[in-house]
Design an enzyme around this catalytic site. Structure first.
Site, PDB file in Angstrom:
ATOM      1  N   GLU A  25     -15.303 -23.940   4.967  1.00  0.00           N
ATOM      2  CA  GLU A  25     -14.272 -24.861   4.495  1.00  0.00           C
ATOM      3  C   GLU A  25     -14.775 -26.243   4.099  1.00  0.00           C
ATOM      4  O   GLU A  25     -14.249 -26.859   3.179  1.00  0.00           O
ATOM      5  CB  GLU A  25     -13.189 -25.016   5.590  1.00  0.00           C
ATOM      6  CG  GLU A  25     -12.427 -23.749   5.915  1.00  0.00           C
ATOM      7  CD  GLU A  25     -11.517 -23.312   4.785  1.00  0.00           C
ATOM      8  OE1 GLU A  25     -11.030 -24.182   4.042  1.00  0.00           O
ATOM      9  OE2 GLU A  25     -11.290 -22.093   4.638  1.00  0.00           O
ATOM     10  N   SER A  48      27.659   3.857  52.183  1.00  0.00           N
ATOM     11  CA  SER A  48      27.378   3.616  53.600  1.00  0.00           C
ATOM     12  C   SER A  48      26.191   2.693  53.832  1.00  0.00           C
ATOM     13  O   SER A  48      25.983   2.241  54.961  1.00  0.00           O
ATOM     14  CB  SER A  48      27.141   4.944  54.310  1.00  0.00           C
ATOM     15  OG  SER A  48      28.322   5.718  54.313  1.00  0.00           O
TER      16      SER A  48
END
Length: 822
Positions: free
Chosen positions: A87, A484
């Site tokens: 770059e 239960s």
């Protein structure tokens, strides 16, 4: 002549000054509209949130932009060299703009006028930072000029390394990856320190146009661009020529990292954590905040919980026969292509999709679904295996037009073209063609939670058979009747308010008028046992006793304890609720039992131990216990520091032990006696709802509480005998046997001051020395076995008659005591 030259010179100077003034005014106007470049000093990009298990294993990542921020010091020189070569090779020498490169770009663009070609940019890294952070991507000269001005200012305000750091952490690489760290993970499943020259060169090639150099769709262009970057690295002296040649000969080697969850069996847990973070901090914090989340999940225990629940669901489901193939395809040609398009359960990797190629009396010949290459293309390999008739015998009972029928041969159940699920038998090698089992996704489901009762840390959680099939978490989101398994809350309330484990309650038919209707509860299986102790009532899960006990002490008190334990937020104080007719979740039930397991301390269940922000600061910590002396600089003979648990005491520690002791009886002699084979102290309670729509078991050792239920998502009867003891308890048993293997059994801790007294199992009165049928019960100070035979729910005459059946002395005590109601 000289005068003419002077005239033209003056005009030229004047025009130059006018143009310069115009340019200055124009640049000044642009400068006034420039964004504030000082925001770069406060830059906080969206960063990936990472979720980890208790042992540090990565569970999942959440992000809108998959980015992990790395300071420049953590970025290897090789990575910097690749991007500078690709770059901006003069980055460390120019003042923000590469004048030579810019002039070259201007000449090129002038030459290309009218050609339709895209303008050449020649932007430096600093210019790209200005554009990416502060400007738009518009292709205009005005934007370019602004970019140049900002670049000069940025260079004056920040050091080069800071500018490069911003650039490498911001840029987009494709495939949803932002920043160099995110790109390394996304493309190669590596950290930046592990990348090769070829790999960093490819990543450096991507910012120019990720879609132009896609690793699979544009492979040749990607390699060409990568090799160009390697050449530039060689040219700039970052890589030796020989090494560069070797690296250019390599394939791209892209190995995309999977997204979503990463820990096997942890999908439900990860999703629950995701929802918890959003509820606490919001979506932006989750997807952009870069949080580091350490969860409570024990990965080993999680796998064992998944395995146990899967086995239980499959055992129940296979007994109901085969419901048919997943789908059907054409196998006259290349069957691999249509089979490859059939979706599989991604989180059940032990199962494979296959298509029936031949079906006969001896079994099936099936073709396995082809695997996919890294690029996503189907593998060219076509593998066939066999499923013996004996390994699919359960499927001979299959459904045809809504009716269950019995077949004599696999050929009557499946035909060529049917797509099925199969699993390799345990012990068979991965390359073996035989030894495969026919499978189907069970219709029944359930949820399971394992928790540390002392801290509320959720160690394992399974929300269903497959997260891929259904993301609905049945451990936290399914509101079901506990049946239960709610009874211990009723009994704990009684024990905390004057009753004892030896208190006697009448187990006999009862009718209760509610408005214009009469409610007549019944015991499971019918029948009644007459007067029985509270211990017997909970061991045998007696509904009639529980209703009488709740009626005797008042449902308002029961509701208070249910809310105190967190089973319900607001419980309706009606007698039916004493039998667990209200709806709650597995997580809430496990939390409630944890209170009984830890000695009565309130707990807050948590899936998260700690959350840190992007800077490492702890913003949340679940464990708030104090520990004075834990941070001592050295040891000078002082005692070992202790964690101080100042949580609210919601149940008397002695009551907690009493109810625990009674639930140990459920395992030793009661409805969960199958668990006695584990040979270690375990307390727990089964639960079965009306019409067997839900089967529960919640139980615990001194340091681990586990709860689960089984049932259809749309509550449907599971069949006679589908009880908590028959369906849920075996799942609990398999899990606990696996988790506790090799561990030393630990007894439940008895609080100081409790009196252990032998009582008669039937009367609840103190047992005579040497008498049979006695059991040792725990009594609080100031309490003990009754001196006379008291029966809750029975009048004096009935009590005397019952006492006479038991013993003359008990009968005499009743008549002299003058009362049968507790």
């Amino acid at each position: 002549m000289i005068r003419l030259i002077g005239y033209f010179f003056g005009v030229g100077v004047t025009l130059a000054l006018v143009v310069a003034a115009g340019v200055a005014i124009y640049l000044g106007s642009l400068s006034n509209d420039l964004p504030d470049y000082e925001v770069l000093a406060r830059y906080e990009p969206p960063v990936t949130t990472r979720v980890h298990a208790a042992d540090g294993a990565l569970m999942g990542e959440f992000a809108r932009e998959r980015r992990l921020y790395l300071p420049i010091q953590a970025i290897p020189d090789r990575v910097k060299a690749a991007f500078l070569s690709a770059e901006d090779k003069n980055f460390y020498n120019h003042p923000g703009v590469d004048v030579t490169g810019l002039a070259r770009a201007v000449v090129t663009n002038v030459q290309n006028l009218g050609s339709g070609r895209r303008p050449v940019g020649a932007s430096t890294i600093t210019q790209q930072v200005a554009k990416n952070f502060l400007l738009t991507s518009d292709q205009t000269y005005e934007r370019k000029i602004k970019e140049i001005i900002l670049s000069f200012r940025i260079e004056q305000a920040y050091p080069k390394d800071r500018i490069l750091e911003l650039y490498l952490n911001e840029i987009f690489f494709g495939l949803g990856a932002y920043g160099i760290a995110g790109a390394a993970l996304t493309y190669f499943d590596k950290s930046v320190n592990e990348l090769t020259v070829a790999e960093v060169a490819y990543l450096a090639a991507l910012p120019k146009g990720p879609s132009n150099y896609h690793p699979f769709r544009q492979t040749e262009r990607a390699i060409e661009r990568r090799n160009w970057v390697i050449d530039r690295m060689v040219e700039n002296g970052y890589v030796e020529a020989e090494e560069g040649t070797k690296q250019k000969a390599l394939p791209l080697g892209v190995n995309p990292r999977r997204t979503g969850t990463y820990l096997f069996a942890g999908e439900y847990f990860t999703e629950e954590v995701r929802r918890a973070i959003i509820a606490r901090y919001g979506e932006d914090a989750l997807y952009e905040g870069g949080l580091s989340v350490r969860t409570t999940l024990d990965p080993v225990m999680q796998v064992k919980a998944r395995k146990a629940l899967h086995h239980g669901l499959l055992k129940y489901d296979t007994l109901r026969g085969y419901r048919g193939p997943v789908t059907s395809i054409d196998v006259s040609g290349d069957w691999g292509v249509p089979l490859g398009e059939v979706a599989r359960l991604s989180d059940v990797p032990e199962w494979q999709l296959a298509v029936v190629l031949e079906a006969g009396k001896e079994g099936l010949t099936v073709g396995l679904q082809p695997g996919r290459e890294v690029s996503g293309a189907l593998s060219a390999e076509r593998k066939t295996v066999s499923v013996a008739a004996a390994d699919m015998s359960w499927a001979l009972r299959h459904t045809v037009d809504g009716r269950r029928v019995k077949a004599d041969s696999p050929a009557e159940v499946l035909k060529p073209g049917d797509v099925v699920l199969i699993e390799k038998k345990e012990g068979e090698g991965p390359d073996s063609e035989g030894g495969w089992l026919l499978r189907q996704v069970p219709e029944v489901s359930g949820g399971m939670v394992a928790m540390d009762p002392h801290t509320g840390r959720v160690l394992a959680m399974v929300g269903g058979f497959s997260f891929s099939q259904s993301e609905f978490n049945r451990a936290t989101q399914a509101w079901r009747q506990p049946g239960s398994s709610f009874k211990p809350i009723v009994y704990a309330a009684a024990l905390d308010n004057g009753y004892t484990p030896a208190s006697v309650v009448l187990d006999a038919p009862i009718s209760i008028r509610i408005g214009n209707q009469v409610w007549e509860p019944k015991n499971y299986g019918g029948g009644a046992a007459g007067p029985s102790t509270l211990r017997a009532g909970i061991e045998r899960s007696r509904n009639l006793m529980t209703v009488r006990l709740a009626n005797d002490m008042g449902m308002t008190l029961v509701a208070e304890y249910a809310e105190r334990f967190g089973v319900y937020d607001k419980m309706l104080p009606v007698l039916a609720m004493s039998l667990g007719s209200g709806e709650t979740t597995v997580m809430r039930m496990v939390s409630a039992y944890s209170i009984m397991a830890n000695g009565g301390k309130h707990i807050v269940p948590s899936l998260i131990d700690r959350i840190q922000d992007r800077y490492g600061k702890t913003v949340f910590k679940h464990d708030q216990r104090g520990c004075e002396g834990c941070n001592a600089a050295d040891w000078q003979g002082q005692a070992e520091p202790e964690l101080v648990n100042d949580a609210e005491q919601v149940l008397d520690p002695m009551t907690a032990y009493q109810i625990t002791s009674m639930m140990e009886g459920v395992v030793q002699r009661g409805t969960a006696v199958t668990l006695a084979e584990l040979g270690r102290p375990i307390a727990g309670k089964t639960g079965t709802t009306n019409e067997e729509k839900d089967a529960w078991f919640v139980g615990y050792t001194p340091d681990l509480v586990v709860g689960l239920y089984m049932g259809y998502d749309k509550p449907t009867p599971m069949g006679k005998g589908s009880t908590g003891g028959g369906l849920a308890a075996p799942i609990f048993k398999e899990f606990m046997a696996d988790v506790l293997e090799g561990a030393r059994p630990v007894e439940f801790r008895v609080p100081e001051g409790m009196h252990m007294i032998a009582v008669d199992r039937k009367t609840g009165m103190q047992a005579q020395a040497g008498a049979g049928g006695a059991i040792v019960e725990a009594f609080k100070p100031g309490t003990g076995p009754a001196d006379s035979y008291w029966v809750i729910g029975m009048d004096e005459i009935q009590a005397a008659e019952r006492a006479r059946e038991l013993s003359p002395s008990a009968s005499e005590a009743i008549l002299q005591g003058g009362g049968g109601l507790y």
